[in-house]
Design a protein around this motif. Structure first.
Motif, PDB file in Angstrom:
ATOM      1  N   ARG A 156       0.826  -1.169   0.082  1.00 18.93           N
ATOM      2  CA  ARG A 156      -0.116   0.056   0.022  1.00 18.93           C
ATOM      3  C   ARG A 156       0.738   1.259  -0.122  1.00 18.93           C
ATOM      4  N   HIS A 157       1.759   1.308   0.844  1.00 22.80           N
ATOM      5  CA  HIS A 157       2.688   2.408   0.903  1.00 22.80           C
ATOM      6  C   HIS A 157       3.396   2.749  -0.524  1.00 22.80           C
ATOM      7  N   ASP A 158       4.018   1.549  -1.078  1.00 28.64           N
ATOM      8  CA  ASP A 158       4.778   1.893  -2.129  1.00 28.64           C
ATOM      9  C   ASP A 158       3.535   2.206  -3.139  1.00 28.64           C
ATOM     10  N   GLU A 159       2.471   1.821  -3.372  1.00 31.62           N
ATOM     11  CA  GLU A 159       1.323   2.184  -4.381  1.00 31.62           C
ATOM     12  C   GLU A 159       1.067   3.661  -4.255  1.00 31.62           C
ATOM     13  N   GLY A 165       3.962  10.026  -8.025  1.00 32.83           N
ATOM     14  CA  GLY A 165       5.091  10.188  -9.094  1.00 32.83           C
ATOM     15  C   GLY A 165       6.384   9.981  -8.478  1.00 32.83           C
ATOM     16  N   ALA A 166       6.609   9.316  -7.556  1.00 35.80           N
ATOM     17  CA  ALA A 166       7.892   8.954  -7.009  1.00 35.80           C
ATOM     18  C   ALA A 166       8.547   7.510  -7.762  1.00 35.80           C
ATOM     19  N   SER A 167       9.784   8.031  -8.051  1.00 37.74           N
ATOM     20  CA  SER A 167      10.376   6.877  -9.012  1.00 37.74           C
ATOM     21  C   SER A 167      10.865   5.568  -8.062  1.00 37.74           C
ATOM     22  N   PRO A 168      10.730   4.552  -8.757  1.00 34.67           N
ATOM     23  CA  PRO A 168      11.105   3.133  -8.282  1.00 34.67           C
ATOM     24  C   PRO A 168      12.417   3.489  -7.130  1.00 34.67           C
ATOM     25  N   TRP A 169      13.336   3.865  -7.402  1.00 33.69           N
ATOM     26  CA  TRP A 169      14.374   4.085  -6.535  1.00 33.69           C
ATOM     27  C   TRP A 169      13.976   4.977  -5.372  1.00 33.69           C
ATOM     28  N   ARG A 170      13.595   6.108  -5.671  1.00 38.09           N
ATOM     29  CA  ARG A 170      12.750   7.152  -4.573  1.00 38.09           C
ATOM     30  C   ARG A 170      11.923   6.347  -3.615  1.00 38.09           C
ATOM     31  N   ARG A 171      11.079   5.468  -4.139  1.00 43.61           N
ATOM     32  CA  ARG A 171      10.107   4.602  -3.299  1.00 43.61           C
ATOM     33  C   ARG A 171      10.911   3.639  -2.494  1.00 43.61           C
ATOM     34  N   LEU A 172      12.059   3.058  -3.148  1.00 45.75           N
ATOM     35  CA  LEU A 172      12.630   2.000  -2.226  1.00 45.75           C
ATOM     36  C   LEU A 172      13.534   2.823  -1.219  1.00 45.75           C
ATOM     37  N   THR A 173      14.030   3.949  -1.310  1.00 47.14           N
ATOM     38  CA  THR A 173      15.023   4.416  -0.431  1.00 47.14           C
ATOM     39  C   THR A 173      14.400   5.425   0.589  1.00 47.14           C
ATOM     40  N   ARG A 174      12.990   5.932   0.109  1.00 49.84           N
ATOM     41  CA  ARG A 174      12.413   6.852   1.393  1.00 49.84           C
ATOM     42  C   ARG A 174      11.123   6.495   1.627  1.00 49.84           C
TER      43      ARG A 174
END
Length: 260
Positions: A156-159, A165-174
């Motif tokens: 849910r948080h990732d979606e 508009g967060a990129s995959p890298w930004r979603r992973l690290t933030r």
């Protein structure tokens, strides 16, 4: 809500199974001989080597195990279950079998080692071999711990971050990694503790050379035959180290549940 009271009986037995043998070990320590045994050159070399190699092993597990755990937790691809099973095999293998596998892979006549030897690189019976042996047995602990934390987190948080508009890298690290930080820390602690106590694979693959491959568990094993008092003292040091490391980190990462 409190758990059923009858759980205290088997829980108490479980605690006794762990605490009583440790108490028996402590009872055998001779206080007058404690400091001389701990400060002997062989003991100091073994302790420092164990701490260095366990730290290096944990760093390798973190760098390699984190991506693997994330892929296993979030990915869906052919052969995923087979790969997971292979990665977790060291959990159930006798350590000496892992040492043999490493020896026949990275040894001088091993599958990869013979080519490394031709290039002038020798791994077996070196400090590098100690780190490899420890990584082989410790990596599954970090992968299993982190994969479970990521699966428990859900998507849910990732979606939500993706819709913003967060990129995959930004979603992973933030998003993902900060939320699973306790699970990642627990995995690192388990990997470090497992590396610190590794014996069978290290002895088989790296040997027992003082200052180079003789870690604290190996020193305890050797001293058990020639100087039992020294073996007991060093064993107590290993127990204290593991207890302090695991207890401190778990106290920081796990908080009691609070009911509003």
């Amino acid at each position: 809500m409190s758990p059923p009271r009858w759980l205290w009986a088997p829980a108490a037995l479980a605690v006794l199974l762990v605490v009583v043998p440790i108490a028996g070990l402590v009872a055998q320590v001779q206080p007058a001989q404690l400091w001389p045994l701990l400060t002997s050159p062989a003991s100091v070399d073994a302790l420092l080597l164990s701490l260095r190699t366990a730290t290096a092993t944990t760093a390798i597990c973190l760098l390699l195990g984190t991506p693997l755990a994330l892929l296993l937790a979030r990915g869906h691809w052919p052969g995923q279950s087979v790969l997971r099973a292979l990665v977790l095999v060291p959990l159930v293998l006798p350590p000496v079998v892992g040492g043999l596998a490493l020896l026949y892979t990275f040894g001088r006549r091993g599958l990869i080692g013979q080519h490394l030897e031709a290039a002038g690189i020798s791994i077996s019976f070196s400090t590098t071999a100690v780190v490899l042996a420890q990584t082989f047995v410790a990596l599954p602990f970090l992968v299993l711990s982190l994969e479970g934390a990521v699966r428990g987190l859900g998507r849910r948080h990732d979606e939500v971050a993706a819709t913003l508009g967060a990129s995959p890298w930004r979603r992973l690290t933030r998003v993902t990694l900060p939320l699973v930080a306790p699970g990642l820390m627990s995995g690192c602690v388990l990997a470090f503790a497992r590396a610190l106590g590794e014996f069978g694979a290290t002895l088989t693959f790296a040997g027992s050379a003082q200052g180079r491959t003789r870690t604290l568990p190996l020193e305890i094993y050797l001293q058990r035959e020639s100087d039992p008092d020294a073996a007991v003292t060093l064993a107590l040091v290993l127990v204290v180290l593991a207890t302090v490391i695991v207890g401190t980190v778990y106290a920081r990462t796990i908080r009691p549940e609070r009911v509003a």
